[in-house]
Design an enzyme around this catalytic site. Structure first.
Site: not given
Ligand code: RIB
Length: 307
Positions: A250-253
């Site tokens: 989730a760092a990219g998110d």
């Molecule tokens: O970018 C991270 C996410 O990618 C995770 O939470 C996982 O669910 C995948 O979809």
């Protein structure tokens, strides 16, 4: 005035196993811990925006099961408008098997389930939500034909389109030309642009140039703890923060969420990059996708400590 952000994206429950080393093909190993976290690129990006104070709504699909219900009540707790989230009667809520080794590297296999149930019929229904947005964020964990159609629609309506092309997939030229901010990591940049190596900033610049030639307005390449490289008229490198990573999921998110919040507030690219690099650095210090997404107070305290 703050601009309105809409995230179109996936709901995925992450089943996260930690282990010393990843198993080789055909090998069984004994792992260490197993935890379940809410995740999915769409949800992670949406929650990052919400926790940083952005005005955000979510569009997507969950299954008619316990995980789907959990996601919907979680969106309520976070104060996120989910009127654009549908419930599929047959397909289960998306699930991911996430493996994390002792060096905090991860391997993720997503089973999209209900995320792939979001089709053109649902797209028609959410058009009023898109019409009301200023900025729309997309990723690639849903049906690509539907995502591409929604990007075309948003572009025609004059919305700012932010596309995080993850997992990487070939992107038609007319879609590239409809994207305002494309936010790949280095490997996604290589796959999309066709560059053979991404070791140096010159390589990254070459990949960005190729995409710029196809009409992408700004390319924001995330480079892990090195920072990010933003290319529009010219390229600029923005240094990241060195921290001890325990889980990079989730760092990219969170980077995308923070970057877009700053865009919605009319900040400069430099300010948006610093904010996004800081958010990514905070995310990798906590285990799990959603638990690792910090709020604005935390991020600003971190940035103030790390000038
Ligand atoms: O970018 C991270 C996410 O990618 C995770 O939470 C996982 O669910 C995948 O979809």
């Amino acid at each position: 005035m703050k601009k309105k952000i809409v995230v179109v994206g996936a709901f995925v429950t992450d089943l996260v196993a930690t282990m010393k080393e990843f198993p080789a093909a055909g090998e069984s190993i004994v792992g260490e811990t197993l935890n379940t976290y809410l995740g999915g690129k769409g949800v992670n990006q949406c929650v990052s925006v919400a926790r940083l104070g952005g005005d955000v709504s979510m569009i997507g699909m969950v299954g008619d099961d316990a995980y789907g219900k959990k996601f919907l009540s979680f969106m309520d707790e976070e104060g996120i408008d989910h009127r654009g989230v549908f419930v599929h009667k047959e397909l289960p809520t998306g699930l991911a098997q996430v493996q994390i080794n002792a060096s905090s590297q991860n391997r993720i296999c997503v089973i999209p389930g209900a995320n792939m149930g979001f089709g053109f019929e649902e797209e028609e229904k959410v058009k009023p939500i898109l019409d009301n947005a200023d900025i729309v964020m997309f990723q690639f964990e849903m049906r690509l034909d539907v995502i591409f159609d929604m990007i075309r629609y948003c572009h025609k309506k004059g919305k700012t389109v932010v596309l995080n092309p993850a997992p990487a997939a070939p992107i038609p030229d007319d879609i590239l030309a409809a994207v305002d901010y494309l936010t790949p990591n280095e490997t996604e940049l290589a796959k999309i642009s066709g560059i053979s190596s991404y070791d140096t900033l010159e390589d990254i610049e070459e990949g960005c140039k190729r995409l710029k030639d196809k009409g992408v307005k700004t390319i924001v390449t995330t480079l892990g703890d090195r920072g990010c490289y933003i290319y529009n008229e010219k390229g600029n490198f923005y240094k990241g923060f060195k921290v001890k990573a325990v889980d990079t999921v989730a760092a990219g998110d969170s980077f995308n969420g923070a970057f877009t919040v700053k865009l919605s507030e009319g900040s400069s690219l430099e300010e948006a990059a610093r904010y996004a690099n800081g958010m990514g650095a905070l995310t990798v210090q906590t285990k799990g996708a959603i638990p690792s997404l910090k709020n604005r107070e935390c991020l600003e305290a971190f940035l103030a400590e790390n000038k």
